[in-house]
Enzyme design. Structure first.
Site, PDB file in Angstrom:
ATOM      1  N   ASP A 146       0.846  -1.186   0.000  1.00 54.43           N
ATOM      2  CA  ASP A 146       0.000   0.000   0.000  1.00 54.43           C
ATOM      3  C   ASP A 146       0.893   1.253   0.000  1.00 54.43           C
ATOM      4  O   ASP A 146       1.834   1.337  -0.797  1.00 54.43           O
ATOM      5  CB  ASP A 146      -0.963  -0.050   1.192  1.00 54.43           C
ATOM      6  CG  ASP A 146      -2.086   0.956   1.092  1.00 54.43           C
ATOM      7  OD1 ASP A 146      -3.070   0.660   0.400  1.00 54.43           O
ATOM      8  OD2 ASP A 146      -1.989   2.019   1.714  1.00 54.43           O
ATOM      9  N   TYR A 256      -1.701  11.157   1.117  1.00 49.28           N
ATOM     10  CA  TYR A 256      -2.471  11.295  -0.114  1.00 49.28           C
ATOM     11  C   TYR A 256      -2.281  12.680  -0.730  1.00 49.28           C
ATOM     12  O   TYR A 256      -2.208  12.832  -1.946  1.00 49.28           O
ATOM     13  CB  TYR A 256      -3.951  11.036   0.170  1.00 49.28           C
ATOM     14  CG  TYR A 256      -4.249   9.588   0.449  1.00 49.28           C
ATOM     15  CD1 TYR A 256      -4.649   8.729  -0.574  1.00 49.28           C
ATOM     16  CD2 TYR A 256      -4.124   9.065   1.732  1.00 49.28           C
ATOM     17  CE1 TYR A 256      -4.914   7.384  -0.322  1.00 49.28           C
ATOM     18  CE2 TYR A 256      -4.381   7.728   1.994  1.00 49.28           C
ATOM     19  CZ  TYR A 256      -4.770   6.891   0.960  1.00 49.28           C
ATOM     20  OH  TYR A 256      -5.011   5.559   1.214  1.00 49.28           O
ATOM     21  N   HIS A 309      -6.596  -7.387  -1.535  1.00 48.22           N
ATOM     22  CA  HIS A 309      -5.667  -6.266  -1.344  1.00 48.22           C
ATOM     23  C   HIS A 309      -4.716  -6.480  -0.180  1.00 48.22           C
ATOM     24  O   HIS A 309      -3.527  -6.220  -0.308  1.00 48.22           O
ATOM     25  CB  HIS A 309      -6.411  -4.952  -1.143  1.00 48.22           C
ATOM     26  CG  HIS A 309      -5.505  -3.777  -0.874  1.00 48.22           C
ATOM     27  ND1 HIS A 309      -4.540  -3.365  -1.773  1.00 48.22           N
ATOM     28  CD2 HIS A 309      -5.401  -2.943   0.195  1.00 48.22           C
ATOM     29  CE1 HIS A 309      -3.884  -2.320  -1.272  1.00 48.22           C
ATOM     30  NE2 HIS A 309      -4.385  -2.048  -0.079  1.00 48.22           N
TER      31      HIS A 309
END
Length: 328
Positions: A146, A256, A309
């Site tokens: 991730d 982000y 994931h």
């Protein structure tokens, strides 16, 4: 599915199961489960076989938390949002049989500092580079999942002499395709990547999510796990506790918000020359096979066909086995 897996989930925590099912899975409301005591990092580390201990070190102007154990050639593990080093709990004891394992809370995560800036992945890779140098290592293997995979890739791209081997798990470095993602997909053509937009907003996420991160954790796992028992209540409580403060929410959004700089930085990188292992889920495997050879010169890609994931928790045996072969 017109919205490919890399765009759906490979650029951060996500919800491939939602797209596959065509609807929203319902998570048990966090309020329905009583708040439970969450052990500290020291106790969590000691609970793992391999002699693991919780430690801190200063690097690149921040205090980083890491958990280390085992012996042998060093391997660094980096997790992503909304998790901590604890995401590697099933993998760490297996790797520790042959390696010195260093599971790091990246800048802004868990027990590490949460400064106001410095969340571009190039700078976060510098954090890790200075950390491993402070531990006496001139070269390490590095594994990321991730957001941690983006930092790991940046480490290899910016510190090639310090990179023995690189493994990226279900996530590639953010690139310009992120700008093409629709905020409102047409019916049947994907789903809303709300966490990318939500985490771009300044200030508001900390006001809304602080003290309520269990709701977000439950939603993500409800929509991104083939079996909800793979990440049970205790582990979700560990993650929610780590992100419940306003500072922790702010730091998570900063990963982000740094995407624009990360995209610009990627354009300046040459191909990674260290051997690279890509571990793709049932939905990222093909994308990994297509993209990784454009980013590195020596690439091997394996498929975690039972994963959506969260591969370190969905298929830890497969991941441990592949990493041990790759790191040998």
């Amino acid at each position: 599915m017109s919205l490919d897996r890399r765009k759906m989930i490979g650029l951060g925590a996500g919800s491939a199961a939602l797209a596959m099912a065509g609807g929203v899975a319902v998570a048990e409301p966090a309020a329905a489960a009583p708040r439970r005591h969450v052990p500290g990092d020291a106790a969590l580390a000691r609970s793992l076989s391999g002699g693991f201990r919780s430690r801190y070190a200063h690097a690149n102007g921040v205090r980083l938390h890491y958990v280390t154990g085992g012996s042998g050639e060093p391997v660094v593990l980096l997790a992503g949002w909304p998790q901590t080093w604890w995401a590697w709990r099933h993998v760490m004891p297996e790797l520790a049989r042959r390696h010195r394992v260093i599971a790091v809370d990246i800048r802004g995560m868990g027990g590490s500092d949460k400064p106001q800036g410095g969340y571009d992945k190039k700078n976060m890779a510098r954090d890790v580079h200075e950390l491993v140098r402070s531990l006496g290592y001139s070269q390490v293997s590095i594994v990321g999942h991730d957001m941690g995979a983006m930092v790991a890739f940046s480490f290899a791209a910016n510190h090639p002499a310090a990179t023995r081997r690189l493994a990226v798990v279900d996530t590639l470095h953010v690139d310009e395709t992120q700008y093409d993602l629709p905020l409102l997909p047409r019916p049947g053509q994907g789903f809303n990547l709300w966490w990318w937009a939500f985490n771009q907003v300044q200030g508001l996420p900390a006001q809304l999510a602080a003290g309520r991160m269990r709701h977000i954790v439950d939603w993500l796992f409800a929509n991104s796990l083939p079996d909800q028992g793979l990440v049970p209540d205790f582990d979700r409580a560990v993650y929610a506790h780590a992100y419940d403060s306003p500072d922790a929410v702010r730091a998570g959004t900063a990963w982000y918000q740094a995407a624009h700089q990360d995209i610009a930085d990627l354009k300046t990188y040459g191909k990674v020359t260290a051997p690279v292992l890509g571990v793709g889920s049932q939905l990222t495997y093909d994308q990994f096979r297509q993209v990784l050879p454009t980013l590195a010169t020596d690439v091997r890609v394996v498929r975690a066909d039972k994963s959506i994931h969260y591969i370190p928790e969905e298929q830890p045996e497969l991941l441990s086995r592949e990493l041990l072969k790759f790191l040998a």
